[in-house]
Scaffold this motif. Structure first.
Motif, PDB file in Angstrom:
ATOM      1  N   ILE A 144      37.057  30.580  38.735  1.00 15.71           N
ATOM      2  CA  ILE A 144      36.921  30.275  37.361  1.00 15.71           C
ATOM      3  C   ILE A 144      36.230  28.620  37.308  1.00 15.71           C
ATOM      4  N   GLY A 145      36.587  27.789  38.214  1.00 17.34           N
ATOM      5  CA  GLY A 145      35.732  26.670  38.351  1.00 17.34           C
ATOM      6  C   GLY A 145      37.053  25.855  37.778  1.00 17.34           C
ATOM      7  N   ALA A 146      37.441  24.328  38.531  1.00 15.33           N
ATOM      8  CA  ALA A 146      38.383  23.673  37.965  1.00 15.33           C
ATOM      9  C   ALA A 146      38.281  23.152  36.694  1.00 15.33           C
ATOM     10  N   GLU A 147      38.921  23.177  35.611  1.00 13.70           N
ATOM     11  CA  GLU A 147      39.000  22.609  34.239  1.00 13.70           C
ATOM     12  C   GLU A 147      40.170  22.125  33.877  1.00 13.70           C
ATOM     13  N   THR A 148      40.087  21.611  32.679  1.00 18.75           N
ATOM     14  CA  THR A 148      41.336  21.102  32.080  1.00 18.75           C
ATOM     15  C   THR A 148      40.938  21.318  30.788  1.00 18.75           C
ATOM     16  N   ALA A 166      45.738  30.441  42.918  1.00 24.30           N
ATOM     17  CA  ALA A 166      45.753  29.747  41.765  1.00 24.30           C
ATOM     18  C   ALA A 166      46.279  28.292  41.957  1.00 24.30           C
ATOM     19  N   ASP A 167      45.420  27.463  41.536  1.00 22.43           N
ATOM     20  CA  ASP A 167      45.764  25.884  41.592  1.00 22.43           C
ATOM     21  C   ASP A 167      45.931  25.461  40.302  1.00 22.43           C
ATOM     22  N   VAL A 168      47.233  24.707  40.217  1.00 23.04           N
ATOM     23  CA  VAL A 168      47.629  24.126  39.140  1.00 23.04           C
ATOM     24  C   VAL A 168      48.424  22.777  39.089  1.00 23.04           C
ATOM     25  N   ALA A 169      47.703  22.046  38.526  1.00 27.04           N
ATOM     26  CA  ALA A 169      48.182  20.472  38.734  1.00 27.04           C
ATOM     27  C   ALA A 169      48.508  19.962  40.123  1.00 27.04           C
ATOM     28  N   PRO A 226      49.315  31.914  45.951  1.00 25.12           N
ATOM     29  CA  PRO A 226      48.762  33.107  46.192  1.00 25.12           C
ATOM     30  C   PRO A 226      48.937  34.026  44.696  1.00 25.12           C
ATOM     31  N   VAL A 227      48.057  34.623  44.340  1.00 23.35           N
ATOM     32  CA  VAL A 227      48.342  35.428  43.091  1.00 23.35           C
ATOM     33  C   VAL A 227      47.686  36.837  43.448  1.00 23.35           C
ATOM     34  N   GLY A 228      48.509  37.842  42.609  1.00 26.20           N
ATOM     35  CA  GLY A 228      48.025  39.243  42.722  1.00 26.20           C
ATOM     36  C   GLY A 228      48.532  40.278  41.603  1.00 26.20           C
ATOM     37  N   ALA A 229      48.442  41.502  41.693  1.00 27.39           N
ATOM     38  CA  ALA A 229      49.085  42.149  40.543  1.00 27.39           C
ATOM     39  C   ALA A 229      50.268  41.910  40.224  1.00 27.39           C
ATOM     40  N   VAL A 255      41.279  29.092  39.612  1.00 28.97           N
ATOM     41  CA  VAL A 255      41.553  30.550  40.053  1.00 28.97           C
ATOM     42  C   VAL A 255      40.457  30.886  40.840  1.00 28.97           C
ATOM     43  N   ARG A 256      40.530  31.419  41.978  1.00 27.73           N
ATOM     44  CA  ARG A 256      39.918  31.782  43.093  1.00 27.73           C
ATOM     45  C   ARG A 256      40.104  33.254  43.599  1.00 27.73           C
ATOM     46  N   ASN A 257      39.039  33.958  43.639  1.00 27.95           N
ATOM     47  CA  ASN A 257      39.344  35.244  44.404  1.00 27.95           C
ATOM     48  C   ASN A 257      39.186  34.933  45.654  1.00 27.95           C
ATOM     49  N   THR A 258      40.361  35.470  46.620  1.00 29.86           N
ATOM     50  CA  THR A 258      40.109  35.370  47.932  1.00 29.86           C
ATOM     51  C   THR A 258      40.095  36.727  48.607  1.00 29.86           C
ATOM     52  N   GLY A 259      39.971  37.850  47.647  1.00 26.87           N
ATOM     53  CA  GLY A 259      39.963  39.167  48.407  1.00 26.87           C
ATOM     54  C   GLY A 259      38.740  39.989  48.549  1.00 26.87           C
ATOM     55  N   VAL A 260      38.689  40.995  48.668  1.00 26.25           N
ATOM     56  CA  VAL A 260      37.269  41.706  48.799  1.00 26.25           C
ATOM     57  C   VAL A 260      36.955  42.524  47.799  1.00 26.25           C
ATOM     58  N   ASN A 261      37.957  42.611  46.710  1.00 17.09           N
ATOM     59  CA  ASN A 261      37.920  43.259  45.524  1.00 17.09           C
ATOM     60  C   ASN A 261      37.750  42.230  44.353  1.00 17.09           C
TER      61      ASN A 261
END
Length: 130
Positions: free
Chosen positions: A39-43, A60-63, A68-71, A85-91
């Protein structure tokens, strides 16, 4: 009455960002982040955000904290918190987010992050005045 099968809608959307519904106090947005994307770091100074992950794997980075995040995961972001939020997976990492109050232009669809960035920088992605 707006009604969505949110998992189905999220899985069918290949767009980076699609505004599904905008109310007076909140907004529902679907996002698809490609592998290696973010998404890119934002506020958002005056907007709370709730992100719910439908599929894929990411972080997910917050403050200053990273998880790690998933379904099935949900991340709450308080107004004023730096987040990404960064996608670290292959999908694709697919999520829906609720902004309160609305953060984007009503009905906006941005196929890519680059397109979304241009719309934000040019002022074309402003939430409706209420």
């Amino acid at each position: 009455m707006p009604h969505f099968s949110i998992d189905f809608v999220a899985e069918q959307s290949a767009d980076f960002r699609q505004v599904l519904w905008t109310g007076v106090h909140a907004q529902l947005v679907i996002m698809t982040i490609p592998p290696g994307g973010e998404i890119g770091a934002e506020t958002h100074e005056h907007t709370d955000q709730i992100l719910t992950f439908v599929s894929g794997a990411g972080e997910a980075d917050v403050a200053g904290e990273t998880k790690p995040v998933g379904a099935g995961d949900l991340v709450a972001v308080a107004a004023g918190a730096l987040h990404n939020v960064r996608n670290t997976g292959v999908n694709p990492l697919v999520l829906y987010t609720v902004y309160a109050p609305p953060q984007h232009a009503e009905g906006a669809v941005h196929a890519t992050k680059a397109e979304a960035d241009v719309a934000e920088e040019s002022g074309q992605d402003e939430p409706p005045a209420r």
